[in-house]
Design a protein around this motif. Structure first.
Motif, PDB file in Angstrom:
ATOM      1  N   ILE A 257       0.837  -1.209   0.000  1.00 44.69           N
ATOM      2  CA  ILE A 257       0.000   0.000   0.000  1.00 44.69           C
ATOM      3  C   ILE A 257       0.865   1.250   0.000  1.00 44.69           C
ATOM      4  O   ILE A 257       0.597   2.222  -0.720  1.00 44.69           O
ATOM      5  N   TYR A 258       1.941   1.220   0.767  1.00 46.13           N
ATOM      6  CA  TYR A 258       2.846   2.369   0.879  1.00 46.13           C
ATOM      7  C   TYR A 258       3.466   2.722  -0.473  1.00 46.13           C
ATOM      8  O   TYR A 258       3.442   3.886  -0.906  1.00 46.13           O
ATOM      9  N   ARG A 263       4.095   5.893  -5.636  1.00 44.61           N
ATOM     10  CA  ARG A 263       4.086   6.047  -7.095  1.00 44.61           C
ATOM     11  C   ARG A 263       3.040   7.070  -7.542  1.00 44.61           C
ATOM     12  O   ARG A 263       3.248   7.788  -8.519  1.00 44.61           O
ATOM     13  N   LYS A 264       1.948   7.163  -6.800  1.00 43.78           N
ATOM     14  CA  LYS A 264       0.882   8.087  -7.196  1.00 43.78           C
ATOM     15  C   LYS A 264       1.179   9.525  -6.778  1.00 43.78           C
ATOM     16  O   LYS A 264       0.978  10.474  -7.561  1.00 43.78           O
ATOM     17  N   TYR A 265       1.695   9.726  -5.549  1.00 49.14           N
ATOM     18  CA  TYR A 265       1.858  11.081  -5.017  1.00 49.14           C
ATOM     19  C   TYR A 265       3.317  11.531  -4.915  1.00 49.14           C
ATOM     20  O   TYR A 265       3.561  12.718  -4.701  1.00 49.14           O
ATOM     21  N   GLY A 266       4.264  10.594  -5.011  1.00 45.99           N
ATOM     22  CA  GLY A 266       5.668  10.967  -4.902  1.00 45.99           C
ATOM     23  C   GLY A 266       6.210  10.745  -3.498  1.00 45.99           C
ATOM     24  O   GLY A 266       5.470  10.769  -2.503  1.00 45.99           O
ATOM     25  N   PRO A 272       1.544   9.320   1.393  1.00 44.24           N
ATOM     26  CA  PRO A 272       1.974   7.921   1.591  1.00 44.24           C
ATOM     27  C   PRO A 272       2.497   7.666   3.009  1.00 44.24           C
ATOM     28  O   PRO A 272       2.209   6.601   3.588  1.00 44.24           O
ATOM     29  N   TRP A 273       3.234   8.617   3.544  1.00 42.05           N
ATOM     30  CA  TRP A 273       3.785   8.469   4.897  1.00 42.05           C
ATOM     31  C   TRP A 273       2.666   8.334   5.921  1.00 42.05           C
ATOM     32  O   TRP A 273       2.698   7.450   6.780  1.00 42.05           O
ATOM     33  N   ALA A 274       1.659   9.208   5.822  1.00 45.28           N
ATOM     34  CA  ALA A 274       0.561   9.189   6.791  1.00 45.28           C
ATOM     35  C   ALA A 274      -0.311   7.947   6.628  1.00 45.28           C
ATOM     36  O   ALA A 274      -0.746   7.343   7.625  1.00 45.28           O
ATOM     37  N   ILE A 275      -0.566   7.535   5.393  1.00 45.92           N
ATOM     38  CA  ILE A 275      -1.403   6.349   5.174  1.00 45.92           C
ATOM     39  C   ILE A 275      -0.695   5.096   5.682  1.00 45.92           C
ATOM     40  O   ILE A 275      -1.316   4.225   6.314  1.00 45.92           O
ATOM     41  N   TYR A 366      14.954   2.794  -0.469  1.00 44.91           N
ATOM     42  CA  TYR A 366      13.662   2.416   0.097  1.00 44.91           C
ATOM     43  C   TYR A 366      13.755   1.082   0.827  1.00 44.91           C
ATOM     44  O   TYR A 366      13.181   0.922   1.914  1.00 44.91           O
ATOM     45  N   THR A 367      14.479   0.111   0.247  1.00 44.12           N
ATOM     46  CA  THR A 367      14.494  -1.241   0.798  1.00 44.12           C
ATOM     47  C   THR A 367      15.179  -1.311   2.159  1.00 44.12           C
ATOM     48  O   THR A 367      14.917  -2.241   2.928  1.00 44.12           O
ATOM     49  N   TYR A 368      16.056  -0.347   2.483  1.00 37.96           N
ATOM     50  CA  TYR A 368      16.711  -0.358   3.780  1.00 37.96           C
ATOM     51  C   TYR A 368      15.803   0.134   4.899  1.00 37.96           C
ATOM     52  O   TYR A 368      16.037  -0.178   6.071  1.00 37.96           O
ATOM     53  N   ILE A 369      14.819   0.925   4.562  1.00 39.92           N
ATOM     54  CA  ILE A 369      13.952   1.509   5.598  1.00 39.92           C
ATOM     55  C   ILE A 369      12.498   1.116   5.411  1.00 39.92           C
ATOM     56  O   ILE A 369      11.605   1.703   6.024  1.00 39.92           O
ATOM     57  N   SER A 370      12.264   0.112   4.563  1.00 42.65           N
ATOM     58  CA  SER A 370      10.876  -0.262   4.282  1.00 42.65           C
ATOM     59  C   SER A 370      10.224  -0.996   5.448  1.00 42.65           C
ATOM     60  O   SER A 370       9.006  -0.941   5.633  1.00 42.65           O
TER      61      SER A 370
END
Length: 372
Positions: A257-258, A263-266, A272-275, A366-370
């Motif tokens: 979901i994140y 991809r949609k909002y950047g 994305p962070w809040a969701i 991204y993969t280090y902090i996902s």
């Protein structure tokens, strides 16, 4: 392959140490966090996969009873290995996609997250809807307390009232003459079967069926645990079972979901962070409430490893401090101010600079902090 497995089983401590050393040294590779340098990440991924496969071989070493691994021949055994391999590969996928496709790398990251989510959902189902430990990399072999108690009652009833209860009672009493005789006979029969084929055939032709029958009576019965289905979970736990399943599904699908919202909002958007934080909070709240609602017999009882997993998931929330836009607006400023303050201090200033450099480099992936 069998020869290699045997070597790994015999040298498991050496393999453990070598894997840990190799993975630690990969952080010292040059250009570790360069967007255009794929080589170091490929080396890291290769060593990670090599270590993962070795760990899988060690964990599934044959036991004295002939079973493999902690769960026998459970088909879900391959899922933890697939999850671990995907986690080792995802950083290479991200770096390569960023090098060749730029911002379109999120399409490839979405594919990897979707694959991990599907594998984890399949593992969640095949495990009998048990909580995933370490994101599915560690099998959850803990039995439900109610089921364990009922199985123990069934096993005790069979041993006490079955047709071979007298033999079992003798076996459990080591000072009983008959018990010692039966144990010795069983051991002799086992040793005879492990000898040469000719000797085994000749020696056991007269008494082998009897010994096998007596040995089967002596050994405690292996009660196979029935895999719980979703309908079983809902009928046994009711609303709590539905909440538990919903909470696990939210935890499994949260990374997907994140990245879809990224991809949609950047990556710089707060949406994305809040969701993602909302999904994490909602999933954890649902899991926590499934432990208390309704009758006691319908409540979800977490085992020791599952409680540790819940604590681990809460610790993963600290990664939100490393994710944009929070990192760019707040965390980076704190790190830089701390570095400037400690810079004049000998040694400590140097170490602080290296730590900040590593954190900023890790934050760029991204993969280090996902946390997935």
């Amino acid at each position: 392959m069998e020869a290699y497995k045997q070597w790994v089983w015999r040298n498991r401590e050496y393999v453990h140490s070598l894997g840990s050393l190799a993975n630690g040294l990969t952080w010292l590779l040059p250009e570790k966090f360069s967007a255009s340098e794929i080589g170091p990440e490929a080396v890291t991924a290769f060593l990670g996969i090599f270590t993962t496969i070795n760990e899988h071989i060690i964990e599934n070493a044959p036991t004295p009873r002939g079973h493999v691994g902690p769960s026998g021949t459970d088909p879900s055994l391959s899922y933890p290995l697939l999850v671990a391999i995907l986690k080792d590969l995802e950083t290479v996928v991200e770096v390569a996609a960023e090098h060749f496709y730029g911002d379109k790398k999120w399409n490839f990251i979405i594919v990897t997250e979707a694959m991990k989510s599907l594998i984890r959902l399949a593992l969640f189902r095949n495990s009998g809807y048990k909580m995933l430990l370490q994101g599915g990399e560690t099998p959850n072999d803990e039995k439900d307390s109610d089921q364990t108690e009922s199985q123990n009652r069934a096993g005790n009833s069979d041993r006490n009232h079955g047709p071979h209860s007298f033999i079992n009672q003798n076996h459990h009493n080591p000072w009983n003459l008959e018990g010692r005789a039966m144990s010795a006979l069983s051991s002799f029969g086992q040793n005879a079967r492990t000898g040469t084929t000719t000797t085994t055939t000749t020696s056991t032709s007269g008494w082998s069926p009897r010994v096998q029958h007596q040995q089967a009576a002596i050994e405690p019965p292996m009660i196979k645990e029935k895999r719980k289905t979703l309908s079983d979970l809902l009928s046994e736990k009711g609303v709590n079972g539905a909440l538990f399943a919903m909470g696990e599904v939210l935890f499994i699908t949260r990374p997907l979901i994140y990245v879809l919202f990224i991809r949609k909002y950047g990556i710089r958007s707060w949406i994305p962070w809040a969701i993602s934080l909302s999904v994490d909070t909602l999933g954890m709240g649902i899991l926590a409430n499934s432990k208390w609602w309704g009758e006691k017999r319908k409540q979800i009882h977490f085992s020791g490893p599952e409680k540790d997993e819940l604590r681990r998931r809460k610790l993963l929330w600290a990664l939100y401090l490393m994710r944009d836009p929070f990192f760019t607006k707040y965390t980076r400023q704190k790190l830089e101010s701390t570095q400037k303050m400690l810079e004049p201090v000998p040694l400590i200033g140097f170490l602080t600079e290296k730590i900040v450099e590593l954190l900023e480099g890790a934050q760029s992936r991204y993969t280090y902090i996902s946390g997935s």
